[in-house]
Design a protein around this motif. Sequence first.
Motif, PDB file in Angstrom:
ATOM      1  N   GLU A 249       0.811  -1.209   0.000  1.00 40.75           N
ATOM      2  CA  GLU A 249       0.000   0.000   0.000  1.00 40.75           C
ATOM      3  C   GLU A 249       0.852   1.270   0.000  1.00 40.75           C
ATOM      4  OE1 GLU A 249       0.398  -1.664   4.170  1.00 40.75           O
ATOM      5  OE2 GLU A 249      -0.106  -2.436   2.179  1.00 40.75           O
ATOM      6  N   ALA A 250       2.166   1.154   0.310  1.00 38.37           N
ATOM      7  CA  ALA A 250       3.074   2.300   0.276  1.00 38.37           C
ATOM      8  C   ALA A 250       3.755   2.453  -1.074  1.00 38.37           C
ATOM      9  CB  ALA A 250       4.131   2.160   1.373  1.00 38.37           C
ATOM     10  N   GLY A 251       3.441   1.571  -2.032  1.00 38.11           N
ATOM     11  CA  GLY A 251       4.033   1.689  -3.354  1.00 38.11           C
ATOM     12  C   GLY A 251       5.395   1.044  -3.479  1.00 38.11           C
ATOM     13  N   VAL A 252       5.655   0.014  -2.680  1.00 38.16           N
ATOM     14  CA  VAL A 252       6.919  -0.720  -2.736  1.00 38.16           C
ATOM     15  C   VAL A 252       6.651  -2.098  -3.318  1.00 38.16           C
ATOM     16  CG1 VAL A 252       8.815  -1.716  -1.387  1.00 38.16           C
ATOM     17  CG2 VAL A 252       7.873   0.517  -0.766  1.00 38.16           C
ATOM     18  N   VAL A 253       7.449  -2.508  -4.301  1.00 42.76           N
ATOM     19  CA  VAL A 253       7.317  -3.850  -4.870  1.00 42.76           C
ATOM     20  C   VAL A 253       8.338  -4.755  -4.185  1.00 42.76           C
ATOM     21  CG1 VAL A 253       8.868  -3.304  -6.801  1.00 42.76           C
ATOM     22  CG2 VAL A 253       7.322  -5.239  -6.975  1.00 42.76           C
ATOM     23  N   GLN A 254       7.892  -5.926  -3.734  1.00 46.34           N
ATOM     24  CA  GLN A 254       8.741  -6.855  -2.988  1.00 46.34           C
ATOM     25  C   GLN A 254       8.649  -8.255  -3.582  1.00 46.34           C
ATOM     26  OE1 GLN A 254       6.784  -6.509   0.860  1.00 46.34           O
ATOM     27  NE2 GLN A 254       8.392  -5.171   1.627  1.00 46.34           N
ATOM     28  N   ARG A 255       9.795  -8.911  -3.676  1.00 47.46           N
ATOM     29  CA  ARG A 255       9.793 -10.348  -3.967  1.00 47.46           C
ATOM     30  C   ARG A 255       9.981 -11.072  -2.652  1.00 47.46           C
ATOM     31  NH1 ARG A 255      10.097 -14.071  -7.862  1.00 47.46           N
ATOM     32  NH2 ARG A 255      10.300 -12.534  -9.543  1.00 47.46           N
ATOM     33  N   LEU A 256       8.974 -11.858  -2.259  1.00 51.49           N
ATOM     34  CA  LEU A 256       8.981 -12.575  -0.993  1.00 51.49           C
ATOM     35  C   LEU A 256       9.101 -14.068  -1.260  1.00 51.49           C
ATOM     36  CD1 LEU A 256       6.046 -10.632   0.684  1.00 51.49           C
ATOM     37  CD2 LEU A 256       8.488 -10.245   1.029  1.00 51.49           C
ATOM     38  N   VAL A 257       9.932 -14.751  -0.473  1.00 56.87           N
ATOM     39  CA  VAL A 257      10.161 -16.179  -0.622  1.00 56.87           C
ATOM     40  C   VAL A 257       9.912 -16.852   0.724  1.00 56.87           C
ATOM     41  CG1 VAL A 257      11.889 -17.950  -1.143  1.00 56.87           C
ATOM     42  CG2 VAL A 257      11.804 -15.854  -2.509  1.00 56.87           C
TER      43      VAL A 257
END
Length: 458
Positions: free
Chosen positions: A271-279
């Motif tokens: 919701e803050a506009g950060v793209v994350q790759r989570l594993v």
Amino acid sequence: MSFLRHLPHLVFLYIILSSFLFAPGKPATSRDSDVLDKGRNITDGDTLVSGGGTFTLGFFSPAGGVPSKRYLGIWFSFSPDAVYWVANGDHPLNDTSGVLVMSDAGSLVLLDSSGRKEVWSSGSTSSPASGARLLESGNLVVYGQDSGTALWQSFDHPCNTLLPGMKIGKNLWTGAHWYVVSWRSATDPAPGSYRYVTDTFGGLPENVILDGNNTEKYRTGPWNGKRFSGVPEMASFADMFTYQLTVSPSEVTYSYAAKPGAPYSRVVVTEAGVVQRLVWDTSTRAWKTFFKAPRDDCDGYAKCGAFGLCDSNKGATSLCSCVRGFSPVTPSEWLMREYSGGCRRNVALDCSNRSRTIVNTSDGFEVRRGVKLPDTKDASVDMSVSTLDECRSRCLANCSCMAYAAADIGTGSGCITWTRPFLDLRLVDDGQDFYQRLARSEIVEQGNTTKHKVGAMS
């Protein structure tokens, strides 16, 4: 008295008839747990579970949110808070009496407690449907009567998460877009302010984050044949995932696939506009962040303006500098660390002082190694160019060409040329080589210390 004697039997008969007349249908859990057929439904508390048990579809309330607000969603079975798809994000149910059914028209329909108001629907289909199945990929699919044709699938309607097998981009035939959109907040799954899209507007495709005003907040850098030029971390994931950038007459899309034995993964836009790759780490039973962006101030789009170079390692003094041969347009603004005004050339190029068609010029190039390539929206891309030398020659012969780079780092082929002020150039670990045009005097000055020859390709 005769009537009273038969009353218990009449009551029993009434109950049996009522169960057929008024019952909402059989719960999905009464047969195959991953299939929703016609005549069956999912009520709050019932679920569909994919064949391998990895994914669950059902009703939920976001952690920390209002418990009475209920949503239909799909999540990782081993991590219920990891909801990756929501049907009614902008239309929550106000109680636990919602029901998901397969309509006679062959679409999935979410009804409210009255059983009459449609809260969400998968929409009409081109042919009759036989039912829906939650696949082990996490995709919810409505099948045709032959059970082999997908009439609708949730993967075509992403929410805030990109899973292996999903794609973002554009269908060039229909104009349809696929993109990932943030939640409005951590407790509100309605569509939020940020979208993660594959940019297809000229140049080379790249992924970008757009804010609510459709303004670019972050870009990955263009696709270079192996990865996005500004995301060197992708190389470290290569043993787990394969990446696919598809450019064809029908579509321009990006997707990724998990290799056999790879851990569960998801790409999320917060919701803050950060793209994350989570594993998923099975030992700690927690999601690990393998990558996130924007990662620092240099990832802010066009932080240093035209012809500026951003170096996050110089944050204590100045993130931005002008590339060789340029100076700040407004030095006073740069002293106040306002860099958006960018830079301008110090010395005119030799080519610009002669005929615009002249090929013999004393201009040359400086190589800037380890960068995220500038925005290519206004650049020219020719994938038929087979060598970097040919790309250099093309740029040198065009007086408007300010810089060039290889489009495919694996083969050294393809040619990107910039004929307008370039934007959003930054240093990154294991970045690409970028060749910037310089006037003769600047190359000679450089040659005093680096022994580069006039006009030579660095």
